[in-house]
Design an enzyme around this catalytic site. Structure first.
Site, PDB file in Angstrom:
ATOM      1  N   ASP A  39      51.178 -23.618  52.488  1.00 47.43           N
ATOM      2  CA  ASP A  39      50.829 -25.118  52.269  1.00 47.43           C
ATOM      3  C   ASP A  39      50.895 -25.451  50.838  1.00 47.43           C
ATOM      4  O   ASP A  39      50.722 -24.656  49.999  1.00 47.43           O
ATOM      5  CB  ASP A  39      49.379 -25.428  52.866  1.00 47.43           C
ATOM      6  N   GLU A  48      46.079 -22.465  52.472  1.00 44.45           N
ATOM      7  CA  GLU A  48      45.375 -21.799  51.575  1.00 44.45           C
ATOM      8  C   GLU A  48      44.565 -22.896  50.562  1.00 44.45           C
ATOM      9  O   GLU A  48      43.254 -22.683  50.223  1.00 44.45           O
ATOM     10  CB  GLU A  48      46.117 -21.080  50.414  1.00 44.45           C
TER      11      GLU A  48
HETATM   12 ZN   LIG Z   1      48.239 -22.571  45.593  1.00 47.73          ZN
END
Ligand SMILES: [Zn+2]
Length: 166
Positions: free
Chosen positions: A78, A145
């Site tokens: 992400d 994350e």
């Molecule tokens: Zn990162």
């Protein structure tokens, strides 16, 4: 072809440009994840996902290097979606538009997602290069994350860490 194709090493930047073309803000990584798994399988590589979506890809050692210590490369799928106030951009639909500004790669009106797109691109470029000689390789790409390490401590991540304590 992206204008990033003029940069070297070209395979890495082509992969990065491809990542930019598929929206992947936190919680919307599925399209990119599906694309990467397909990419790996098209190359004949083992690829699997765990129940939260983390991707594990394996590439066997070059013949003669089977006994080398395995190397694991980890990145997250992400990116942080932020845009300029005068930019209209739907991060779940619209591709990031990277461009080259001298020594810098930038995005038009939005964050570029170099964190962690260049990490993913680096790991995948290593997998894609059949001229490299290497021991067993593993690439672990984790989900979500940037909002709190959602994928990082899930089973695939633990498994990879356990197998490769170094
Ligand atoms: Zn990162």
């Amino acid at each position: 072809m992206s204008e990033l194709s003029q940069l070297t090493p070209q395979p890495l930047w082509d992969i990065f440009a491809n990542i930019c073309s598929i929206p992947h803000p936190s919680y919307h990584e599925e399209a990119l994840a599906t694309h990467i798994v397909q990419w790996a399988q098209d190359k004949g590589l083992f690829a699997e996902r765990d129940q939260v979506g983390n991707i594990l890809i394996r590439k066997p050692a070059t013949p003669g290097y089977e006994n080398r210590r395995p190397v694991a490369m980890q990145a997250h799928l992400d990116m942080v979606p932020q845009k300029n106030s005068d930019t209209t951009h739907d991060f779940t639909q619209d591709p990031i538009q990277p461009w080259v500004d001298g020594d810098w790669v930038k995005a038009r009106g939005t964050t570029l997602g170099a964190d962690n797109g260049i990490g993913m691109a680096s790991a995948l470029a290593v997998l894609a290069d059949d001229s490299l000689e290497h021991g067993p390789l593993e690439v672990l790409l984790t989900m979500t994350e940037e909002t709190g390490y959602g994928g990082r401590f899930r089973p695939a991540a633990r498994l990879a860490a356990k197998r490769n304590p170094h």
